[in-house]
Design an enzyme around this catalytic site. Structure first.
Site, PDB file in Angstrom:
ATOM      1  N   ASP A  26      63.383 -30.739 -17.819  1.00 42.17           N
ATOM      2  CA  ASP A  26      64.565 -31.585 -17.906  1.00 42.17           C
ATOM      3  C   ASP A  26      64.243 -32.900 -18.605  1.00 42.17           C
ATOM      4  OD1 ASP A  26      62.947 -32.220 -15.668  1.00 42.17           O
ATOM      5  OD2 ASP A  26      64.602 -33.299 -14.699  1.00 42.17           O
TER       6      ASP A  26
ATOM      7  N   GLU B  21      62.587 -32.823 -12.480  1.00 41.02           N
ATOM      8  CA  GLU B  21      61.619 -33.910 -12.295  1.00 41.02           C
ATOM      9  C   GLU B  21      62.276 -35.266 -12.493  1.00 41.02           C
ATOM     10  OE1 GLU B  21      58.521 -36.887 -13.287  1.00 41.02           O
ATOM     11  OE2 GLU B  21      60.225 -36.235 -14.501  1.00 41.02           O
TER      12      GLU B  21
END
Length: 444
Positions: free
Chosen positions: A89, A153
């Protein structure tokens, strides 16, 4: 031992650039609150691993929030395994602010542009390129290598490394050490020295919600129980607080090695030691250490009221708090004191602080791998001011290091590009990263 004659092939050098660009084109923006879809990037990574003969596993806690895990068998079954992980991400990007579209993955003048170029689709691409090179060349590492590409994350990690550590610990059996982002990049000190900081620690994360209660009333009347006033006073106290210096072993080692580069006696064990005085002598290199000699708490958000002539009965604020290894108790006690009796606080998100040994064989091998391809460089340990997925994987007893090698030209402000506008990475930096990562993992 690594085969010192082994060389990364041209295909790996081409692939790391292509993979970085193609991963950037897959929009995996994480806006928080579950608003992200990593699955397309996870399927991309899994396909590249499968082409290398591995058997990747795709795992989801929430639909579309996909993680990938695969294991490469080493030659020594008795050796501890190593985790090599990267997140899929990225943080949001406002296209109007950029020179190129943030999800174009454009390659221009030897540079790959786009969101994730340094945080951290570049490292994801390096991992894929190295693994595929090994498959072509028939290379096996000494120890098992577990590769993980994670979701989430950039938010809570609940759908990513936290989910993997809590629900799928068996996939990481035998892993005692891990590497991931934010280390082994070139830091130019402005005086001709090239420094390569390798992360051996992270401050803990304490994202706080403050709530002030008071007496609601008419805006025209005196109100000594104004929730906004109480909150503003607490936020001001927190923002202006001078946290005391607390040197951890990693930060002490960083200061000692940096001081040695400039012929300075760090004197970290002296009763007269002043961190601020030493940092002033280190010049630009001080920025590698300055954020991690103390705890910190920065106000970031405030909310109260619904009409200008109405005093609200409640007001809230958010604080980005970070604490050093061993510093959480002091952090809590200080917040209790600074908020005072009229403001309550709680952790909205909390994660542990980490510390890894800088005198370990693994750190020595990372140092050696960087110095082999950057002999003019100076490797030093450092502590990250923020955090990574290593926090969640530490629940499994995995010691984490930041090691995503990049050789960067002078004037390339790597740290400013994290979450910044016009994020980009030079092609030559990616080539360097593949070579160093390959050498380290084969020697580990």
């Amino acid at each position: 031992m690594a085969d010192q004659a082994f060389q990364v092939d041209e295909q790996a050098l081409d692939e790391v650039v292509t993979f970085t660009s193609e991963l950037i084109r897959i929009d995996t923006t994480n806006r928080g609150g579950g608003d992200c879809q990593e699955r397309p990037a996870a399927e991309y990574a899994a396909a590249k691993l499968a082409e290398a003969g591995l058997e990747p596993t795709l795992l989801e806690r929430t639909k579309g929030r996909t993680n990938v895990v695969a294991r490469i068998a080493g030659t020594d079954p008795s050796a501890d395994a190593m985790l090599v992980h990267g997140h899929l991400d990225v943080v949001p990007a406002e296209a109007a602010d950029w020179s190129v579209h943030p999800f174009s993955g454009e390659i221009r003048d030897g540079v790959v542009w786009g969101r994730g170029a340094v945080d951290m689709k570049n490292m994801d691409a390096m991992i894929l390129a190295v693994v595929r090179q090994w498959a072509r060349a028939g290379v096996r590492p000494r120890r098992d290598i577990v590769v993980a590409f994670t979701a989430d994350e950039e938010a809570s990690a609940e759908d990513g490394s936290g989910f993997l550590a809590d629900q799928h610990a068996g996939l990481f059996e035998g892993c005692t050490e891990g590497i991931s982002e934010s280390g082994a990049f070139t830091f130019h000190d402005g005086y001709g020295k090239q420094i390569y900081p390798i992360a051996a620690g992270e401050r803990g994360t304490g994202w706080l919600r403050l709530t002030a209660h008071g007496k609601a009333g008419h805006g025209s009347k005196v109100n000594h129980a104004n929730a906004v006033t109480r909150l503003a006073a607490a936020v001001t106290r927190i923002g202006e607080h001078e946290w005391p210096v607390r040197l951890t072993p990693t930060v002490a080692a960083a200061l000692t090695e940096l001081a040695a580069l400039y012929g300075i006696d760090a004197g970290v064990d002296s009763p007269d030691f002043s961190a601020d005085d030493l940092l002033a002598k280190l010049g630009p290199a001080a920025e590698l250490v300055a954020p991690t000699v103390r705890n910190s708490a920065n106000p970031t958000m405030m909310s109260a009221g619904y009409k200008i002539n109405v005093i609200p009965g409640e007001a809230t604020a958010h604080i980005d708090g970070r604490y050093l290894p061993g510093g959480e108790d002091e952090f809590r006690d200080t917040l209790d004191r600074l908020t005072g009796p009229d403001v309550d606080w709680e952790f909205e998100h909390r994660e542990v602080a980490l510390q890894a040994p800088v005198d370990s064989p693994t750190f020595a091998r990372m140092r050696s791998a960087v110095e082999e391809f950057a002999p003019e460089g100076h490797v030093v340990p450092y502590c990250m001011s923020g955090g990574t997925d290593a926090k969640q994987f530490s629940r499994l007893g995995i010691t984490g290091y930041g090691f995503a090698p990049l050789k960067l030209p002078e004037g390339f402000d790597y740290q400013a590009l994290f979450h910044g506008v016009d994020e980009r990475v030079p092609v030559e930096a990616l080539h360097f990263g593949v070579r160093v990562l390959d050498r380290f993992l084969r020697s580990a």
